[in-house]
Design a protein around this motif. Structure first.
Motif, short mmCIF file in Angstrom:
data_model
loop_
_atom_site.label_atom_id
_atom_site.label_comp_id
_atom_site.label_asym_id
_atom_site.label_seq_id
_atom_site.Cartn_x
_atom_site.Cartn_y
_atom_site.Cartn_z
N PHE A 238 0.86 -1.19 0.00
CA PHE A 238 0.00 0.00 0.00
C PHE A 238 0.89 1.23 0.00
CE2 PHE A 238 -3.12 -2.98 1.89
CZ PHE A 238 -4.23 -2.68 1.13
N ASN A 239 0.54 2.23 -0.80
CA ASN A 239 1.28 3.50 -0.87
C ASN A 239 0.32 4.63 -0.51
OD1 ASN A 239 3.89 2.51 -2.08
ND2 ASN A 239 2.48 1.82 -3.66
N LEU A 240 0.52 5.20 0.67
CA LEU A 240 -0.44 6.17 1.19
C LEU A 240 -0.11 7.59 0.76
CD1 LEU A 240 -0.98 3.65 2.95
CD2 LEU A 240 -1.41 5.19 4.86
N SER A 241 -1.17 8.36 0.50
CA SER A 241 -1.04 9.79 0.20
C SER A 241 -2.40 10.43 0.41
CB SER A 241 -0.56 10.02 -1.24
OG SER A 241 -1.45 9.43 -2.17
N LYS A 242 -2.42 11.75 0.49
CA LYS A 242 -3.67 12.48 0.70
C LYS A 242 -4.35 12.76 -0.63
CE LYS A 242 -2.79 14.85 5.10
NZ LYS A 242 -1.52 14.24 5.47
N ALA A 243 -5.69 12.79 -0.61
CA ALA A 243 -6.47 13.11 -1.80
C ALA A 243 -7.84 13.58 -1.34
CB ALA A 243 -6.59 11.90 -2.72
N ASP A 244 -8.08 14.88 -1.40
CA ASP A 244 -9.36 15.46 -0.98
C ASP A 244 -10.40 15.20 -2.08
OD1 ASP A 244 -11.51 16.91 -0.11
OD2 ASP A 244 -10.39 18.75 0.29
N LEU A 245 -11.40 14.39 -1.77
CA LEU A 245 -12.39 13.98 -2.76
C LEU A 245 -13.62 14.88 -2.78
CD1 LEU A 245 -12.24 10.11 -2.24
CD2 LEU A 245 -11.14 11.47 -4.00
N THR A 246 -13.52 16.05 -2.17
CA THR A 246 -14.63 17.00 -2.24
C THR A 246 -14.67 17.64 -3.62
OG1 THR A 246 -14.30 17.53 0.10
CG2 THR A 246 -15.67 19.03 -1.19
N PRO A 247 -15.72 17.44 -4.41
CA PRO A 247 -15.76 18.03 -5.76
C PRO A 247 -15.70 19.55 -5.69
CG PRO A 247 -17.46 16.34 -5.51
CD PRO A 247 -16.90 16.60 -4.13
N ILE A 248 -14.98 20.13 -6.61
CA ILE A 248 -14.86 21.59 -6.65
C ILE A 248 -16.17 22.20 -7.12
CG2 ILE A 248 -13.94 21.70 -9.01
CD1 ILE A 248 -12.02 23.91 -7.90
N ARG A 249 -16.55 23.32 -6.49
CA ARG A 249 -17.80 23.98 -6.89
C ARG A 249 -17.72 25.47 -6.55
NH1 ARG A 249 -18.95 21.25 -2.11
NH2 ARG A 249 -19.95 22.51 -0.47
N ILE A 250 -18.62 26.23 -7.14
CA ILE A 250 -18.73 27.66 -6.88
C ILE A 250 -19.73 27.86 -5.74
CG2 ILE A 250 -19.36 29.90 -7.84
CD1 ILE A 250 -18.70 28.76 -10.61
N LEU A 251 -19.27 28.46 -4.66
CA LEU A 251 -20.15 28.68 -3.51
C LEU A 251 -21.06 29.88 -3.72
CD1 LEU A 251 -17.63 28.06 -0.56
CD2 LEU A 251 -19.25 26.46 -1.57
N ARG A 252 -20.52 30.96 -4.26
CA ARG A 252 -21.35 32.14 -4.51
C ARG A 252 -20.61 33.08 -5.46
NH1 ARG A 252 -19.03 32.90 0.53
NH2 ARG A 252 -17.90 34.88 0.83
N LEU A 262 -15.95 35.31 -7.78
CA LEU A 262 -16.45 33.94 -7.68
C LEU A 262 -15.74 33.29 -6.49
CD1 LEU A 262 -16.22 33.00 -11.45
CD2 LEU A 262 -18.33 33.38 -10.18
N ILE A 263 -16.51 32.82 -5.51
CA ILE A 263 -15.95 32.20 -4.31
C ILE A 263 -16.09 30.68 -4.45
CG2 ILE A 263 -15.96 32.11 -1.81
CD1 ILE A 263 -15.30 34.86 -3.04
N LEU A 264 -14.96 29.96 -4.30
CA LEU A 264 -14.92 28.51 -4.49
C LEU A 264 -14.79 27.80 -3.15
CD1 LEU A 264 -12.34 28.49 -7.43
CD2 LEU A 264 -14.82 28.77 -7.59
N ASN A 265 -15.13 26.52 -3.13
CA ASN A 265 -14.98 25.74 -1.90
C ASN A 265 -13.56 25.24 -1.70
OD1 ASN A 265 -15.22 23.88 -4.08
ND2 ASN A 265 -15.75 22.25 -2.65
N ARG A 266 -12.71 25.25 -2.74
CA ARG A 266 -11.33 24.83 -2.65
C ARG A 266 -10.55 25.43 -3.81
NH1 ARG A 266 -11.07 18.46 -4.12
NH2 ARG A 266 -8.89 18.95 -3.69
N ASN A 267 -9.24 25.43 -3.68
CA ASN A 267 -8.41 26.02 -4.73
C ASN A 267 -8.25 25.06 -5.90
OD1 ASN A 267 -7.69 28.59 -3.57
ND2 ASN A 267 -6.37 27.50 -2.13
#
Length: 559
Positions: A238-252, A262-267
């Protein structure tokens, strides 16, 4: 007759002698380093056809439990929230408070959770195995853990490996696994007493003790293929690493002065903004989860822009936005400039100036490189370029410094009012950034080697002692690399197997069933990753061997 004085003396002497003869506990002695020993258990280890309501362990001394909810590993999965742990004198009692499955082998691995009361010595190899059927499952699943981006010292604390039955609707992000194992201090794991069947395998760092992975913050990995366990499975990687699976979207979206935000939930790692007049009438900047579009002048109509966002795990967002650029009395933000001051260079001085807003004009007569109190090099237009003409917020300046200038410090100077941004704001403060010129004789000649066990394209990185990438190569063909004219120091060599050739590392995406691109390092003698580089040196044969990919390494028998 005996005098009163003699009687008093005799009584005093008796009291003193009695005091000296009084017994007390010793204040010193050797430290107790003997762990508690299990005398008996109910049910007994390796018992068959038993469905206990509780488990009782009896030891040869008083014991206690430390962090039992996390430290005691129970497989296969039960509802651990209903389990009650308690310690009474020299006994540990585990009340299950639930019905166990039929024909199933259960393992209660107490790891280091049971300790003696005196010195907190943990009981060793404390594991109770029993079956609710007439046989003990005996299959094993074992292997090793690796981190693609390890900390300074590899730490396997809280790293878990889990198996889920293939027909289980849960996974490592939604529920604890059916079978579970703690990784040891050397990165090895072994799940024992597994029932014959098909499973899915995961590994993760369980920092919060939830027995499942948090994809936003915890390193994790998974095996793509179904794992058929009908015999012992070994050599699992197993090879561990981070991966944020939150889909990118426009908050407002909203106006900011005469601009549009345009304000986003992530860069995003890649932003594409399209409009026929982008780079002429409109510009934009992208920072801190925000895209701000600037017009040269207010507009009466809403203006369409095609927006395409790509995040680090490959999720995309494509949409059309209608931006309004209305006149506003809001005072514009001040123009701010951040130079890459403090960098060293050898022949070409590369200056970067980062602006918080698009810059529309530069006064060249107040921009120069100073190397003496009365000597300077003027900056000409051909020495400059913006990284992105539709943003104009990152200015690159390259100046070739002749060898005849025997100076060490060169300073970029920009007077106030040198730069004008799209809102008509001038830089209020002058800019001064120092750069140090290195001498050729103080540089190492070369670091070179081969990459083994992998296929190009590659990204090869030279990393300094602060963990920063100081040099990078993209190798499209072949497996040889070479860094030349290197400043002395301590470095690491890192390779990214850039499978798709996009010149960046791509993390895993569990929802898309895509594993992370492999990352591996040069490892020298005594298993050290650090390379010491001194002036005038050439380091050859710095060969970098690829870490095994995630999965089960199959052994090939000779015919």
């Amino acid at each position: 007759m005996i005098s009163l004085r003699k009687i008093i003396f005799a009584l005093t002497l008796l009291i003193l002698l009695g005091s000296c003869a009084k017994q007390s506990s010793p204040t010193g002695g050797p430290r107790d380093e003997t762990p508690p020993t299990l005398l008996e258990s109910d049910p007994k280890d390796q018992s068959l056809n038993t469905k206990p309501e509780q488990i009782k362990l009896t030891f040869d001394e008083y014991v206690a439990l430390e962090n039992a909810s996390k430290g005691v590993v129970i497989t296969p999965r039960i509802n651990k929230d209903q389990v009650e742990f308690s310690s009474i004198k020299n006994s540990i009692i585990v009340k299950l408070n639930q019905e166990l499955e039929d024909s199933t082998t259960y393992v209660f691995d107490f790891q280091k959770a049971v300790v003696d009361l005196s010195e907190k010595n943990p009981a060793e190899n404390l594991k109770i195995v029993f079956s609710t059927g007439n046989s003990i499952d005996s299959l094993n699943f074992s292997g090793k853990i690796n981190f693609y981006y390890p900390e300074n010292k590899e730490d396997y604390k809280n790293v878990l490996v889990g198996l889920y039955p293939v027909n289980d609707t849960t996974d490592v992000f939604t529920a604890p696994p059916y079978y579970l194992s703690q990784v040891d201090t050397a990165g090895n794991f072994k799940i024992t007493n597994i029932k014959n069947g098909s499973y899915r395998g995961y590994a993760w760092r369980d920092a919060n003790g939830s027995l499942k992975a948090e994809f936003k913050s915890e390193d994790h990995d998974f095996i793509l293929d179904t794992i058929d366990i009908n015999s012992n499975v070994e050599n699992v990687q197993f090879n561990l690493s981070k991966a944020d699976l939150t889909p990118i979207r426009i908050l407002r979206s909203s106006g900011f002065g005469q601009n549009f935000d345009l304000i986003l939930n992530r860069n995003p790692i890649q932003t594409t903004v399209k409009n026929e007049e982008l780079g002429q009438e409109y510009f934009y900047v992208n920072s801190d989860k925000r895209i701000r579009i600037y017009p040269k002048s207010p507009k009466t109509d809403s203006i369409p822009f095609q927006l395409s966002l790509l995040d680090s795990v490959g999720f995309t967002k494509d949409t059309t936005i209608w931006a309004k650029f209305q006149a506003s009395e809001r005072r514009p933000e001040k123009l701010e400039i951040t130079p890459n001051s403090g960098k060293n260079f050898f022949q070409n001085l590369d200056v970067e100036l980062k602006f918080n807003k698009p810059v529309t004009s530069i006064k060249l007569d107040s921009l120069y490189i100073q190397y003496d109190s009365a000597a300077f090099i003027p900056i000409r237009s051909e020495m400059m370029f913006f990284t992105d003409s539709s943003r104009r917020d990152l200015l690159n300046i390259r100046v070739a410094i002749p060898d005849s200038l025997q100076k060490e410090i060169f300073t970029l100077k920009a007077s106030d009012s040198t730069f004008t941004d799209i809102e008509g704001q001038l830089n209020e403060k002058p800019v001064s950034a120092n750069y140090r010129k290195l001498k050729r004789e103080g540089l190492a000649d070369e670091i070179k080697g081969n990459i083994e066990g992998s296929k190009p394209p590659y990204i090869v990185q030279l990393i300094d002692s602060k963990g920063e990438v100081v040099n990078e190569l993209f190798i499209e063909r072949g497996n040889q690399f070479s860094f030349k004219l290197i400043e002395p120091g301590t470095f690491k060599l890192r390779v990214i197997e850039d499978t798709n050739g996009n010149k960046r590392w791509d993390p895993s995406n569990f929802t898309q069933k895509r594993q992370a691109e492999r990352v591996f390092y040069f490892v020298g003698e005594e298993n050290k990753k650090e390379i010491i580089v001194r002036g005038g040196w050439t380091l050859e044969d710095q060969n970098i061997k690829a870490t095994p990919p995630t999965g089960i390494k199959r052994t090939v028998e000779n015919p």
